[in-house]
Design a protein around this motif. Sequence first.
Motif, PDB file in Angstrom:
ATOM      1  N   PRO A   1      -6.946  -4.926   2.337  1.00 22.97           N
ATOM      2  CA  PRO A   1      -6.428  -5.828   1.409  1.00 22.97           C
ATOM      3  C   PRO A   1      -7.027  -5.689  -0.143  1.00 22.97           C
ATOM      4  O   PRO A   1      -6.293  -5.841  -1.100  1.00 22.97           O
ATOM      5  CB  PRO A   1      -7.183  -7.162   1.923  1.00 22.97           C
ATOM      6  N   GLU A   2      -7.920  -4.921  -0.291  1.00 24.07           N
ATOM      7  CA  GLU A   2      -8.526  -4.520  -1.563  1.00 24.07           C
ATOM      8  C   GLU A   2      -7.857  -3.595  -2.395  1.00 24.07           C
ATOM      9  O   GLU A   2      -7.854  -3.465  -3.685  1.00 24.07           O
ATOM     10  CB  GLU A   2     -10.007  -4.142  -1.709  1.00 24.07           C
ATOM     11  N   TRP A   3      -7.084  -2.692  -1.757  1.00 23.75           N
ATOM     12  CA  TRP A   3      -6.004  -1.658  -2.400  1.00 23.75           C
ATOM     13  C   TRP A   3      -4.742  -1.926  -2.289  1.00 23.75           C
ATOM     14  O   TRP A   3      -3.896  -1.288  -2.852  1.00 23.75           O
ATOM     15  CB  TRP A   3      -6.574  -0.245  -1.532  1.00 23.75           C
ATOM     16  N   MET A   4      -4.208  -2.543  -1.433  1.00 26.91           N
ATOM     17  CA  MET A   4      -2.689  -3.048  -1.409  1.00 26.91           C
ATOM     18  C   MET A   4      -2.246  -3.396  -2.584  1.00 26.91           C
ATOM     19  O   MET A   4      -0.955  -2.745  -2.976  1.00 26.91           O
ATOM     20  CB  MET A   4      -2.450  -3.978  -0.119  1.00 26.91           C
ATOM     21  N   GLY A   5      -2.814  -4.296  -3.271  1.00 30.43           N
ATOM     22  CA  GLY A   5      -2.364  -4.517  -4.408  1.00 30.43           C
ATOM     23  C   GLY A   5      -2.287  -3.391  -5.590  1.00 30.43           C
ATOM     24  O   GLY A   5      -1.063  -3.568  -6.402  1.00 30.43           O
ATOM     25  N   ILE A   6      -2.985  -2.685  -5.734  1.00 33.51           N
ATOM     26  CA  ILE A   6      -3.108  -1.368  -6.471  1.00 33.51           C
ATOM     27  C   ILE A   6      -2.205  -0.594  -6.238  1.00 33.51           C
ATOM     28  O   ILE A   6      -1.431  -0.057  -7.220  1.00 33.51           O
ATOM     29  CB  ILE A   6      -4.610  -0.849  -6.279  1.00 33.51           C
ATOM     30  N   PHE A   7      -1.935  -0.471  -5.033  1.00 36.80           N
ATOM     31  CA  PHE A   7      -0.738   0.564  -4.639  1.00 36.80           C
ATOM     32  C   PHE A   7       0.690  -0.126  -5.080  1.00 36.80           C
ATOM     33  O   PHE A   7       1.521   0.569  -5.453  1.00 36.80           O
ATOM     34  CB  PHE A   7      -0.806   0.982  -3.001  1.00 36.80           C
ATOM     35  N   PHE A   8       0.906  -1.327  -4.744  1.00 35.90           N
ATOM     36  CA  PHE A   8       1.934  -1.806  -4.947  1.00 35.90           C
ATOM     37  C   PHE A   8       2.516  -1.907  -6.715  1.00 35.90           C
ATOM     38  O   PHE A   8       3.415  -1.740  -6.817  1.00 35.90           O
ATOM     39  CB  PHE A   8       1.942  -3.421  -4.475  1.00 35.90           C
TER      40      PHE A   8
ATOM     41  N   VAL B   1       9.982  -6.394  -7.339  1.00 33.83           N
ATOM     42  CA  VAL B   1      10.490  -5.080  -7.266  1.00 33.83           C
ATOM     43  C   VAL B   1      11.761  -4.778  -8.135  1.00 33.83           C
ATOM     44  O   VAL B   1      12.246  -3.828  -8.690  1.00 33.83           O
ATOM     45  CB  VAL B   1      10.799  -4.459  -5.781  1.00 33.83           C
ATOM     46  N   ALA B   2      12.899  -6.027  -7.709  1.00 36.66           N
ATOM     47  CA  ALA B   2      14.171  -6.171  -8.439  1.00 36.66           C
ATOM     48  C   ALA B   2      14.007  -6.008 -10.150  1.00 36.66           C
ATOM     49  O   ALA B   2      14.720  -5.292 -10.632  1.00 36.66           O
ATOM     50  CB  ALA B   2      14.935  -7.151  -7.771  1.00 36.66           C
ATOM     51  N   ARG B   3      12.932  -6.954 -10.444  1.00 37.18           N
ATOM     52  CA  ARG B   3      12.802  -7.109 -12.112  1.00 37.18           C
ATOM     53  C   ARG B   3      12.325  -5.787 -12.407  1.00 37.18           C
ATOM     54  O   ARG B   3      12.802  -5.082 -13.631  1.00 37.18           O
ATOM     55  CB  ARG B   3      11.971  -8.169 -12.194  1.00 37.18           C
ATOM     56  N   ALA B   4      11.593  -5.097 -11.702  1.00 37.23           N
ATOM     57  CA  ALA B   4      10.993  -3.830 -12.182  1.00 37.23           C
ATOM     58  C   ALA B   4      12.082  -2.732 -12.313  1.00 37.23           C
ATOM     59  O   ALA B   4      12.057  -1.924 -13.351  1.00 37.23           O
ATOM     60  CB  ALA B   4       9.803  -3.115 -11.489  1.00 37.23           C
ATOM     61  N   SER B   5      13.077  -2.803 -11.418  1.00 41.24           N
ATOM     62  CA  SER B   5      14.183  -1.757 -11.535  1.00 41.24           C
ATOM     63  C   SER B   5      15.041  -1.923 -12.430  1.00 41.24           C
ATOM     64  O   SER B   5      16.232  -1.318 -12.581  1.00 41.24           O
ATOM     65  CB  SER B   5      14.777  -1.641 -10.066  1.00 41.24           C
ATOM     66  N   GLY B   6      15.032  -3.265 -13.201  1.00 43.25           N
ATOM     67  CA  GLY B   6      16.069  -3.521 -14.301  1.00 43.25           C
ATOM     68  C   GLY B   6      17.537  -3.721 -13.714  1.00 43.25           C
ATOM     69  O   GLY B   6      18.337  -3.510 -14.349  1.00 43.25           O
TER      70      GLY B   6
ATOM     71  N   ARG C   1       8.737 -12.050   5.302  1.00 45.91           N
ATOM     72  CA  ARG C   1       7.894 -12.926   4.472  1.00 45.91           C
ATOM     73  C   ARG C   1       7.626 -12.396   2.956  1.00 45.91           C
ATOM     74  O   ARG C   1       6.742 -12.678   2.309  1.00 45.91           O
ATOM     75  CB  ARG C   1       6.487 -12.945   5.288  1.00 45.91           C
ATOM     76  N   SER C   2       8.648 -11.836   2.679  1.00 47.00           N
ATOM     77  CA  SER C   2       8.712 -10.915   1.216  1.00 47.00           C
ATOM     78  C   SER C   2       9.223 -11.751   0.118  1.00 47.00           C
ATOM     79  O   SER C   2       9.642 -10.951  -0.677  1.00 47.00           O
ATOM     80  CB  SER C   2       9.179  -9.680   1.359  1.00 47.00           C
ATOM     81  N   GLY C   3       9.732 -12.976   0.482  1.00 44.69           N
ATOM     82  CA  GLY C   3      10.336 -13.579  -0.696  1.00 44.69           C
ATOM     83  C   GLY C   3      10.009 -13.524  -2.149  1.00 44.69           C
ATOM     84  O   GLY C   3      10.566 -13.983  -3.219  1.00 44.69           O
ATOM     85  N   ASP C   4       8.356 -13.472  -2.021  1.00 49.61           N
ATOM     86  CA  ASP C   4       7.859 -13.695  -3.498  1.00 49.61           C
ATOM     87  C   ASP C   4       7.851 -12.227  -4.066  1.00 49.61           C
ATOM     88  O   ASP C   4       7.370 -11.868  -5.308  1.00 49.61           O
ATOM     89  CB  ASP C   4       6.400 -14.348  -3.210  1.00 49.61           C
ATOM     90  N   VAL C   5       7.794 -11.098  -3.062  1.00 53.41           N
ATOM     91  CA  VAL C   5       7.506  -9.776  -3.717  1.00 53.41           C
ATOM     92  C   VAL C   5       8.972  -9.143  -3.933  1.00 53.41           C
ATOM     93  O   VAL C   5       8.616  -8.068  -5.103  1.00 53.41           O
ATOM     94  CB  VAL C   5       6.676  -9.029  -2.818  1.00 53.41           C
TER      95      VAL C   5
END
Length: 495
Positions: free
Chosen positions: A226-233, A270-275, A262-266
Amino acid sequence: MARLFPTWFVTPVLLILAGVGAALGQAPWGLWPVALGGYALGLSLMTSSARPVLAGWLFGTAHFGLSLHWIVEPFLVDAAQTGALAPVGLIAMAGGMGVFWASAAGLGRRLEHGALGMAVALCLAELARAYVLTGFPWALPGHVFIASPALPAAACLGAHGLGLCLLLGLGLVLRWRAAPAVLGVALLATPFVLAALLPSAPPATGAAPTVRLVQPNAPQHLKWDPEWMGIFFRRGLEATAAEGTPDAVIWPETSLPQLLGRSGDVRPMVARASGGAPIVIGVQRYDEAGAPRNGLAVLTGHGGTVETIYDKHRLVPFGEYLPLPGVAEALGFGALAKQLAGRYAPGPGPRLIDVPGLGAVLPMICYEAIFPQDIRRVERPRAILHLTNDAWFGTYAGPAQHLALARLRAAESGLPLVRAANTGISAAINGRGEVLATLGLGRAGHLDVTLPPALPETVYVKTGDWVVGATLVLLLIGLSVLGRRKTVDVTPDRA
């Protein structure tokens, strides 16, 4: 040497050295001339041994012990729980694969044609190893040509055809007669001649799509911490949003940090980052029956709408499911079984998916890239997409061999292949199996590549391994008939 050491000691040592030499033709070493010598020595020793089955097993076990030594890496991800099983796994894998070579040696002796019979039998054993019980076509003899200029010949011969040229050529040379030796040298040269005659791969045109390969570099022991998942994402988001305008973005296997349902928030992140460019991302999910699946999703639009889902259909034994679970538990693999995210359900099989901007492509997830026959089960795609998490394989031989097999798939099919690997090696490969660009092991970042054109459909895609299989059966029958003739009693009647 026989005066210094007894034969019972010298022969096993030479067999082990032969197996090691043969394995050095595999990635990451790529010493294919050394491999030729290793196979020649191994065939010769199996032919002359008083115990050919044992000789074949020693030769094979040494070969697989080195070429598959990375098999210990998954056990070391949580060394406290499963580290003690690492040597057991390697011994079982190497010894089990060695049984195929032991069987080949026994059959080769029965054929009674020296090294030639051994070569035919070993080709048959390796063909069987690639298909029996779903098959494990890794570290095949023909794979030593991946590091050589002969690789493009896979478009005509496939891995088993390359192996046939290698082993049969050596078997003929080891007959130590002029005519067979000349034929053997011609067979050994055939892949190189074919590769030189095949057309070169044309460069990508200006209208070709640009693909961005994302490599977050998440070591397996930290990947779900859990402490690393956000970093990798965040690493993946930054690579996706980097300067440039790719036509599609590819993330590696299991890179979405939440279950797909359960990924409706993430997904919108990803989509915004891809432009707005479509994203192919590795996901995990539960199907309608509640079974876990390892797959990928195609996301489009600024909200990350799920357009297509593909589920991996070739699952990794002991990694995604436990074969014969009762037996495995009894043998002490229970700790490993508990580490599985779930006993994954396989998908229905290979199929094409449509990725906006790329067209119809063939997805392969991790282990699926080692099976060439799946390419023949679908309509011809524009390219192959390979999503993988090679962090399970360590940082040396495993990822390098996986990349080598991806190169072979491209050369066999004439299709460009792009692969996004979690910790590397991400790469773009053209239809001759040539690596155009890579992002190395242990690096976080991205790779923008222009997708090369596909080459015309290859001979291997049209025929598969049927030609090699039929050739081996005919050789087996021919050698068996000739062997029987040699054993006919021609002693004259006595008065």
